[in-house]
Design a protein around this motif. Structure first.
Motif, PDB file in Angstrom:
ATOM      1  N   GLU A   1      38.762  38.246  74.155  1.00 41.21           N
ATOM      2  CA  GLU A   1      38.998  39.495  73.614  1.00 41.21           C
ATOM      3  C   GLU A   1      38.466  40.331  74.607  1.00 41.21           C
ATOM      4  O   GLU A   1      39.292  41.194  74.866  1.00 41.21           O
ATOM      5  N   VAL A   2      37.229  40.391  74.626  1.00 42.34           N
ATOM      6  CA  VAL A   2      36.867  41.366  75.049  1.00 42.34           C
ATOM      7  C   VAL A   2      37.264  41.402  76.792  1.00 42.34           C
ATOM      8  O   VAL A   2      37.914  42.950  77.616  1.00 42.34           O
ATOM      9  N   LYS A   3      37.518  40.221  77.486  1.00 44.31           N
ATOM     10  CA  LYS A   3      38.564  40.302  78.965  1.00 44.31           C
ATOM     11  C   LYS A   3      39.927  41.382  78.158  1.00 44.31           C
ATOM     12  O   LYS A   3      40.299  42.503  79.240  1.00 44.31           O
ATOM     13  N   ALA A   4      40.524  41.204  77.256  1.00 42.88           N
ATOM     14  CA  ALA A   4      41.905  41.791  77.108  1.00 42.88           C
ATOM     15  C   ALA A   4      41.702  43.183  76.209  1.00 42.88           C
ATOM     16  O   ALA A   4      42.380  44.044  76.940  1.00 42.88           O
ATOM     17  N   ARG A   5      40.913  43.580  75.695  1.00 42.95           N
ATOM     18  CA  ARG A   5      40.557  44.594  75.144  1.00 42.95           C
ATOM     19  C   ARG A   5      39.928  45.903  76.506  1.00 42.95           C
ATOM     20  O   ARG A   5      40.527  46.930  76.624  1.00 42.95           O
TER      21      ARG A   5
ATOM     22  N   GLN B   1      29.966  34.490  87.817  1.00 47.74           N
ATOM     23  CA  GLN B   1      31.255  33.825  86.937  1.00 47.74           C
ATOM     24  C   GLN B   1      31.041  34.512  85.660  1.00 47.74           C
ATOM     25  O   GLN B   1      32.441  34.720  84.962  1.00 47.74           O
ATOM     26  N   MET B   2      30.071  35.178  85.206  1.00 51.79           N
ATOM     27  CA  MET B   2      30.424  36.099  83.963  1.00 51.79           C
ATOM     28  C   MET B   2      31.165  36.981  83.994  1.00 51.79           C
ATOM     29  O   MET B   2      31.743  37.180  82.369  1.00 51.79           O
ATOM     30  N   ASN B   3      31.405  37.503  85.110  1.00 51.88           N
ATOM     31  CA  ASN B   3      31.568  39.443  85.252  1.00 51.88           C
ATOM     32  C   ASN B   3      33.385  38.635  85.157  1.00 51.88           C
ATOM     33  O   ASN B   3      34.641  39.582  84.837  1.00 51.88           O
ATOM     34  N   PHE B   4      33.235  37.311  84.970  1.00 47.03           N
ATOM     35  CA  PHE B   4      34.769  37.208  85.650  1.00 47.03           C
ATOM     36  C   PHE B   4      35.058  36.029  84.686  1.00 47.03           C
ATOM     37  O   PHE B   4      36.780  37.241  83.654  1.00 47.03           O
ATOM     38  N   TYR B   5      34.604  35.805  83.268  1.00 45.93           N
ATOM     39  CA  TYR B   5      34.961  34.854  81.875  1.00 45.93           C
ATOM     40  C   TYR B   5      34.932  35.603  81.122  1.00 45.93           C
ATOM     41  O   TYR B   5      35.672  35.712  80.088  1.00 45.93           O
ATOM     42  N   ALA B   6      33.616  36.752  81.114  1.00 46.20           N
ATOM     43  CA  ALA B   6      33.687  37.619  79.882  1.00 46.20           C
ATOM     44  C   ALA B   6      33.322  37.065  79.028  1.00 46.20           C
ATOM     45  O   ALA B   6      33.453  38.040  77.735  1.00 46.20           O
ATOM     46  N   HIS B   7      32.452  35.682  78.987  1.00 47.48           N
ATOM     47  CA  HIS B   7      31.697  35.163  77.836  1.00 47.48           C
ATOM     48  C   HIS B   7      29.813  35.435  77.832  1.00 47.48           C
ATOM     49  O   HIS B   7      29.748  35.472  79.711  1.00 47.48           O
ATOM     50  N   SER B   8      29.752  35.692  77.131  1.00 50.94           N
ATOM     51  CA  SER B   8      27.622  35.657  77.918  1.00 50.94           C
ATOM     52  C   SER B   8      27.215  34.458  78.530  1.00 50.94           C
ATOM     53  O   SER B   8      28.048  32.986  78.946  1.00 50.94           O
ATOM     54  N   SER B   9      26.419  34.313  79.407  1.00 54.87           N
ATOM     55  CA  SER B   9      25.706  33.419  80.063  1.00 54.87           C
ATOM     56  C   SER B   9      24.126  33.463  79.999  1.00 54.87           C
ATOM     57  O   SER B   9      23.552  34.730  79.952  1.00 54.87           O
TER      58      SER B   9
ATOM     59  N   MET C   1      22.327  31.783  81.850  1.00 57.15           N
ATOM     60  CA  MET C   1      21.476  32.185  82.508  1.00 57.15           C
ATOM     61  C   MET C   1      20.877  33.366  83.363  1.00 57.15           C
ATOM     62  O   MET C   1      20.935  34.303  82.424  1.00 57.15           O
ATOM     63  N   LYS C   2      19.880  33.020  84.205  1.00 55.85           N
ATOM     64  CA  LYS C   2      19.578  34.723  84.509  1.00 55.85           C
ATOM     65  C   LYS C   2      20.190  35.138  85.793  1.00 55.85           C
ATOM     66  O   LYS C   2      21.108  34.358  86.496  1.00 55.85           O
ATOM     67  N   LEU C   3      20.876  36.431  85.021  1.00 56.96           N
ATOM     68  CA  LEU C   3      21.636  37.275  86.153  1.00 56.96           C
ATOM     69  C   LEU C   3      21.003  38.592  87.051  1.00 56.96           C
ATOM     70  O   LEU C   3      19.426  38.145  86.219  1.00 56.96           O
ATOM     71  N   VAL C   4      21.617  39.054  87.002  1.00 55.60           N
ATOM     72  CA  VAL C   4      21.626  40.301  88.076  1.00 55.60           C
ATOM     73  C   VAL C   4      21.723  41.177  87.275  1.00 55.60           C
ATOM     74  O   VAL C   4      23.027  41.784  87.272  1.00 55.60           O
ATOM     75  N   GLN C   5      20.842  41.762  86.954  1.00 50.72           N
ATOM     76  CA  GLN C   5      21.400  42.416  85.421  1.00 50.72           C
ATOM     77  C   GLN C   5      22.164  43.765  86.472  1.00 50.72           C
ATOM     78  O   GLN C   5      22.900  44.570  85.414  1.00 50.72           O
ATOM     79  N   GLU C   6      21.637  44.443  87.197  1.00 51.99           N
ATOM     80  CA  GLU C   6      22.432  46.292  87.460  1.00 51.99           C
ATOM     81  C   GLU C   6      23.957  45.106  88.130  1.00 51.99           C
ATOM     82  O   GLU C   6      24.493  46.122  87.847  1.00 51.99           O
ATOM     83  N   LYS C   7      24.346  44.565  88.456  1.00 50.87           N
ATOM     84  CA  LYS C   7      25.835  43.608  88.637  1.00 50.87           C
ATOM     85  C   LYS C   7      26.171  43.467  87.491  1.00 50.87           C
ATOM     86  O   LYS C   7      28.036  42.865  87.332  1.00 50.87           O
ATOM     87  N   VAL C   8      25.952  43.107  86.278  1.00 44.18           N
ATOM     88  CA  VAL C   8      26.665  42.990  85.219  1.00 44.18           C
ATOM     89  C   VAL C   8      27.699  44.077  84.380  1.00 44.18           C
ATOM     90  O   VAL C   8      27.281  45.345  83.982  1.00 44.18           O
ATOM     91  N   VAL C   9      28.785  43.395  84.342  1.00 46.78           N
ATOM     92  CA  VAL C   9      30.251  44.626  83.872  1.00 46.78           C
ATOM     93  C   VAL C   9      30.023  44.293  82.124  1.00 46.78           C
ATOM     94  O   VAL C   9      29.855  45.383  81.757  1.00 46.78           O
ATOM     95  N   TYR C  10      29.955  43.207  81.767  1.00 48.16           N
ATOM     96  CA  TYR C  10      29.955  43.185  80.121  1.00 48.16           C
ATOM     97  C   TYR C  10      28.424  43.616  79.187  1.00 48.16           C
ATOM     98  O   TYR C  10      28.498  42.733  79.570  1.00 48.16           O
ATOM     99  N   LYS C  11      28.209  44.685  79.169  1.00 46.96           N
ATOM    100  CA  LYS C  11      26.741  44.850  78.680  1.00 46.96           C
ATOM    101  C   LYS C  11      27.248  45.541  77.554  1.00 46.96           C
ATOM    102  O   LYS C  11      28.374  46.087  76.456  1.00 46.96           O
ATOM    103  N   LYS C  12      26.040  45.863  76.636  1.00 45.95           N
ATOM    104  CA  LYS C  12      26.660  46.227  75.193  1.00 45.95           C
ATOM    105  C   LYS C  12      26.891  47.343  74.933  1.00 45.95           C
ATOM    106  O   LYS C  12      27.524  47.017  73.595  1.00 45.95           O
TER     107      LYS C  12
END
Lengths: 309, 338
Positions: B228-232, B282-290, B292-303
């Motif tokens: 849903e997030v990806k499409a929206r 991977q998370m930025n592609f799939y749009a589901h939560s990860s 794993m520990k992430l590189v926070q500044e590169k995360v696309v889908y934030k709160k």
């Protein structure tokens, strides 16, 4: 069929007795026999064996003899916990047969006139028309079903046309039995047209003339001359359409909305979400037995009719 | 000529079974792994990666049970992972000794589906609930009531999945019935609810969800949060219902099926996917939560732009049902669609 049998006996009579491995035709046919054995017969035996095995807790099975799979077709635990007669699977079986029967009938109604028309064309055009009939086979089946989803779906070709003719807009013609049947008839149609065409083409025109000369009306000619002579093609076409239709999964789930199970979807559920392989195998074997029974019955009737003629 | 033809045909037939060095066969949720990350892995390790997809846990389980699937990596959800471990369908590859283990966020380690974290490394998690097309439906969505007992706009415009798994779970949440109950009376209530909903349902299908919902063929569809997030965020008029009764939770993990032909490459791949850099991509592609520990500044889908991924309603994870409970689920589903 009879021709080759006659041929074989004649040959056997002529030649001195030979061991079968001296016969080159045995070796020539061996690959096809092996292929049939391994790819067709063996899997059926495996399914039959699984159908009397014991189910595993989470799918799979163990090789312990158990008829629970077959019992389950008729008797299941009810919501009160007692074993009771449950007609749900019979209902699914009957629905599947009705749908396959309807598909066959509609195909037949369309295919006979089409085949007749094609057979009366000059040779060049005839070949072109037959080519056109087989054309859909060149596209994948799932693609053909999706094409119908585009035609019948919301804002699809047909609803748009109906809107243009003054009917309410925004209609969707998808997700009902009619949509399922449409796609099934469409996918099965060439299988009916081709055998019917083959037998109609062989029809001797002079016999029709003779019938008219003997004051047979059009109806009598159709019923007493044309239909009996083209019956083999019609029967072959009917079997070719009916049997695969029984196993249809794609059309009921994509076009019909998957709201009512067919035997194909039921079997799929048992091997997947239901995690009851023996039951799935038992339904598959039952379906096969029913089809075999039906075909044997049809063949016997045909043989008797031939004998009576 | 004929000989070559036969040889080619044979080669083609068995090509998928080839176990050449430098191969990796993925069997994962359809379109779930970022092609860019896969390509990066393929280049870095000089491995040919083949990707196959499935759309239900059941498909995966059946394939693994049938034996010698030839796959090196699969991504089952937690309740199926438990079954696969118990049935010995997946390898114990000592996941807790890998670097990847250190990269799992602490709260996702050593859960009931893999207590010692020997068989799996998680890759994604999320929720399942219903999504509405906001141009078709403008009513409230804060309860499963509007989905299971619709009136007005949603009547005849509802789509369910073609598998019982998460759909039954949602119905149980709505009715306040525990997952995997073995109580017949409780499951009868679930059946009654779904039977009453059926006339309002247009289709039971797990394929083509995005286009069915976007075209307005249906106005509400049972779906997953990330899709849903990806499409929206790409412009579709969708909204995920944040249902107060809770949402069904899932977590997919990377496992190695028993007898995987390229086990070493599989472990390399799991390590690779778990590096913060790649996990983020991977998370930025799939749009589901990860998980794993992430590189926070590169995360696309934030709160701020994807609140769906940070739900404030209770999340209840699907459980592994006993065979008796699973039979009740199947019975409900069969009677619903009989």
């Amino acid at each position: 069929m009879t021709d080759s049998v006659l041929h074989a006996t004649a040959e056997a009579g002529r030649a001195p007795r030979v061991r079968f491995w001296h016969d080159p035709s045995f070796w020539g046919l061996l690959p096809s026999r092996l292929l049939m054995g391994f790819a067709l017969i063996l899997p059926i035996f495996i399914i039959a064996a699984v159908s009397v095995a014991t189910r595993g807790a989470h799918g799979g099975f163990a090789w312990d003899f158990n008829l629970a799979g077959y019992r389950q077709i008729l008797f299941n635990e009810g919501w009160t916990g007692e074993l009771e007669f449950t007609p749900q699977y019979l209902l699914i079986i009957v629905r599947t047969f009705l749908l396959a029967g309807a598909t066959t009938l509609i195909c037949l109604l369309f295919a006979v006139p089409v085949a007749y028309f094609i057979s009366r064309q000059p040779p060049g055009r005839k070949a072109a028309l037959i080519y056109l009939v087989t054309l859909p086979f060149w596209a994948s089946m799932i693609l053909r079903v999706y094409a119908w989803m585009i035609i019948l779906g919301k804002d699809g070709t047909l609803p748009r046309l109906l809107e243009y003719l003054g009917l309410p807009s925004g209609m969707s013609l998808m997700f009902n039995d009619g949509a399922t049947l449409t796609a099934m008839v469409y996918t099965a149609m060439p299988l009916m047209v081709l055998p019917v065409f083959a037998s109609i083409e062989k029809l001797d025109g002079t016999l029709i003339e003779a019938s008219h000369d003997l004051y047979g009306s059009r109806w009598v000619t159709l019923r007493r001359v044309i239909l009996p002579l083209t019956a083999p093609g019609i029967v072959a076409g009917a079997i070719l359409v009916f049997v695969p239709s029984l196993g249809a999964v794609l059309e009921p789930s994509l076009m019909g909305g998957g709201k009512q199970m067919m035997m194909g979807t039921l079997i799929q559920l048992q091997f997947g979400g239901g995690r009851n392989w023996p039951f799935g195998a038992a339904i598959a074997i039952t379906l096969m037995a029913l089809v075999m029974g039906f075909l044997i019955f049809a063949a016997l009737r045909a043989a008797r009719r031939e004998a009576a003629l | 000529m004929k000989k070559y033809l036969t040889a080619t045909t044979l080669a083609l037939c068995f090509a998928t079974a080839a176990q050449a060095e430098g191969q990796l066969n993925l069997y994962v949720w359809t379109d779930s792994i970022s092609p860019a990350v896969i390509e990066k892995f393929a280049k870095e390790y000089d491995v040919k990666v083949n990707v196959d997809g499935y759309t239900s846990n059941e498909d995966l389980l059946t394939k693994l049970q049938a034996g010698s699937s030839g796959y090196d990596i699969a991504t089952p959800s937690q309740h199926f992972l438990r079954v696969m471990i118990d049935e010995g369908l997946v390898e114990n590859y000592g996941a807790n000794k890998l670097k990847a283990y250190e990269n799992i966020e602490a709260r996702w380690r050593n859960q009931w589906w893999d207590e010692k974290q020997e068989h799996s490394i998680p890759i994604a998690y999320g929720t399942a609930g219903f999504v509405v097309n906001t141009t078709q439906y403008k009513g409230p969505t804060d309860s499963f009531k509007y989905f299971f007992e619709p009136d007005g706009e949603l009547k005849g415009k509802i789509a369910m999945l073609s598998y019982p798994d998460e759909v039954i779970g949602a119905a149980q949440l709505y009715l306040g019935i525990p997952f995997c109950t073995e109580d017949q009376a409780e499951m009868k209530k679930v059946l009654d609810l779904l039977m009453a909903q059926k006339p309002s349902v247009a289709v039971y299908s797990s394929d083509n969800i995005a286009s069915r919902l976007a075209s307005g063929e249906v106005a509400a569809h049972f779906w997953w949060d990330g899709e849903e997030v990806k499409a929206r965020t790409k412009g579709s008029p969708f909204a995920l219902a944040m249902t107060k009764e809770g949402m069904v939770g899932w977590l997919d993990s990377m496992v190695i099926p028993k007898g995987a032909p390229n086990r070493d490459n599989a472990i390399k791949f799991i390590e690779f996917m778990s590096q913060p850099e790649n996990a983020t991509e991977q998370m930025n592609f799939y749009a589901h939560s990860s998980p794993m520990k992430l590189v926070q500044e590169k995360v696309v889908y934030k709160k701020e732009n994807a609140p769906e991924l940070y739900p404030e309603v209770p999340i209840v994870f699907s459980r592994t049902c006993s065979p008796a409970a699973q039979d009740l689920v199947t019975r409900v589903w069969t009677q619903l669609l009989q």
